[in-house]
Design an enzyme around this catalytic site. Structure first.
Site: not given
Ligand code: GDP
Ligand code: IMO
Ligand code: MG
Length: 422
Positions: A13, A16, A40-41, A223
């Site tokens: 998270d 990416k 979840g991107h 991840q």
């Molecule tokens: P990913 O899994 O690495 O793609 O990241 P996620 O989407 O799960 O989580 C990142 C969260 O932070 C999302 O809700 C984005 O919209 C938000 N986000 C990304 N970059 C920024 C930033 O620079 N500032 C803020 N406030 N939010 C951001």
């Molecule tokens: P993105 O790509 C954050 C965590 C789960 C759990 C562990 C194992 O959005 O960054 P799994 O379902 O893979 O067997 O769970 O890994 N986990 C993540 N945490 N971002 C993710 O993906 C994750 N994918 C798995 O919360 O601790």
């Molecule tokens: Mg994510």
């Protein structure tokens, strides 16, 4: 041409999706190499928000091709929901989305097994996303899995039933849980038809031929490095290699083909699910970070655990993946702090070290912090480095120096445009 890589340096998270979406126009192909619907991107642009789980984050850039690589595990149900959302946004994808025949399938009974296994673990559960990831990769390495290329074979149904029966036997060993197998299976079979209708390719040739033709490829990680099956905080990890090594196996490219490795870190740190997190804050500062950063899972909605950035942890991740440039995201979340902290060493058995111990679950690893002056100004949306307040510039410079890696981008908000490119 070389293949560039984007990956998360913490526990996932890191943002990416946003960065891949931003950089995609510089590439011809965006390819996911591991993970599955546990990811979840989030992409935000033009007032719209999309959360992608299986589809690469280049899909909204209309000139780019996207590949779901062999290292990914695919749940046809999640994939077909994602495709419906993309379709609803009037984004044509059929001639731009490719799926590697060697990618493995997540069956409904993989999700059933994931849930039964987590339930049986009680307090020591991994905190998995319950998407069936662990069981699907177990079948892959156990040489029992079903792959995208199997769908069209005449005995697919027979293979499916055999694997399902095996899963049901395993499930009977666990305490009973609720799972509507019949309903899930019906939906899965319907979604399988959608997966069937996509372009299936031999991913290794697809990518290597593209590279030989001079095409530019961006590999998108899911991840984070600390969730890597080999190098993460085992057993509280996911079931794939989330580091650069995973690109080679997950797409079928040689190590020598790897170009730039772009490592992403938040300006602080989060983790969702169970397992060690040395810099986690259990006080109001942690709660404040969660509130300011809207730290709730993009896949499961669970509150993310929050804490300060951890430099020994980041150095470890940078080492594992050969990171050549850093992206710092969510710096705006620190807007209101009068001081910002970073863990600079760990104390283990009275000794100071910058090296991560074998097992971070070991409570004797205490992080030591250095405090830096905060900026107490709103950075949201700033897209020129010069416009950052001096203290924010210094914080970036400190990270750059401590981590011995160039910072190429700083993200100042969730929108595609809220980004400083240095
Ligand atoms: P990913 O899994 O690495 O793609 O990241 P996620 O989407 O799960 O989580 C990142 C969260 O932070 C999302 O809700 C984005 O919209 C938000 N986000 C990304 N970059 C920024 C930033 O620079 N500032 C803020 N406030 N939010 C951001
Ligand atoms: P993105 O790509 C954050 C965590 C789960 C759990 C562990 C194992 O959005 O960054 P799994 O379902 O893979 O067997 O769970 O890994 N986990 C993540 N945490 N971002 C993710 O993906 C994750 N994918 C798995 O919360 O601790
Ligand atoms: Mg994510």
């Amino acid at each position: 041409m070389a293949i560039d890589v984007i990956l998360g340096l913490q526990w996932g998270d890191e943002g990416k999706g946003k960065i891949v979406d931003y950089l995609a126009p510089n590439y011809d192909i965006v390819a996911r190499f591991q993970g599955g619907p546990n990811a979840g991107h989030t992409l935000i642009f033009d007032g719209n928000k999309f959360v992608l789980h299986t589809v690469p984050s280049g899909i909204f850039r209309k000139e780019q091709l996207n590949l779901i690589g062999n290292g990914v595990v695919i749940d046809p149900i999640t994939l077909s929901k994602e495709l419906k959302n993309i379709e609803a946004a009037n984004v044509p994808y059929l001639d731009r989305l490719f799926v590697a025949r060697k990618a493995h399938l997540i069956l409904p009974t993989h999700r059933y097994l994931d849930a039964a296994s987590e339930n049986a673990k009680g307090k020591s559960k991994i905190g998995s996303t319950l998407k069936g990831i662990g069981p699907a990769y177990m079948d892959k390495t156990g040489r029992n899995g079903l792959r995208v290329g199997d769908i069209s074979s005449s005995d697919f149904k027979k293979k499916y039933e055999a694997l399902k029966d095996k899963h049901l036997k395993l499930i009977s060993l666990y305490p009973e849980i609720d799972f509507d197998l019949e309903g899930e299976e019906k939906q899965w079979m319907e979604s399988l038809e959608i997966l069937k209708s996509l372009n299936h390719v031999d991913g290794e040739y697809f990518i290597n031929n593209a590279l030989a033709e001079g095409k530019r490829v961006l590999a998108e990680g899911a991840q984070g490095s600390m969730l890597d099956i080999d190098h993460g905080t085992y057993p509280f990890v996911t079931s794939s290699n989330t580091t650069t090594a995973g690109v080679c196996t997950g797409l079928g490219v040689a190590p020598s083909a790897i170009g730039e490795v772009i490592g992403i870190t938040k300006a602080y740190c989060t983790r969702v699910g169970s397992g060690p997190f040395p810099t986690e804050l259990f006080d109001e500062t942690g709660e404040f970070l969660r509130k300011e950063g809207h730290e709730f899972g993009a896949t499961t909605g669970r509150p993310r655990r929050c804490g300060w950035i951890d430099l020994p942890q980041l150095k470890y991740s940078i080492m594992l993946s050969g990171v050549t440039q850093l992206v710092i995201t969510k710096i705006d979340v620190l807007n209101k702090f009068s001081e910002v902290k970073a863990a600079t060493t760990y104390e283990i058995d009275g000794e100071q070290t910058k090296q991560l111990p074998f097992d971070l679950c070991d409570e004797t690893a205490t992080p030591h912090y250095t405090a830096y002056p905060g900026w107490e100004k709103d950075l949201t949306g700033i897209n020129q480095f010069e416009d950052l307040p001096e203290n924010a510039k210094s914080y970036v410079a400190i990270l750059e120096k401590e981590l011995n890696t160039r910072v190429s981008m700083v993200s100042t908000g969730p929108d595609r445009k809220e980004l400083i490119v240095k």
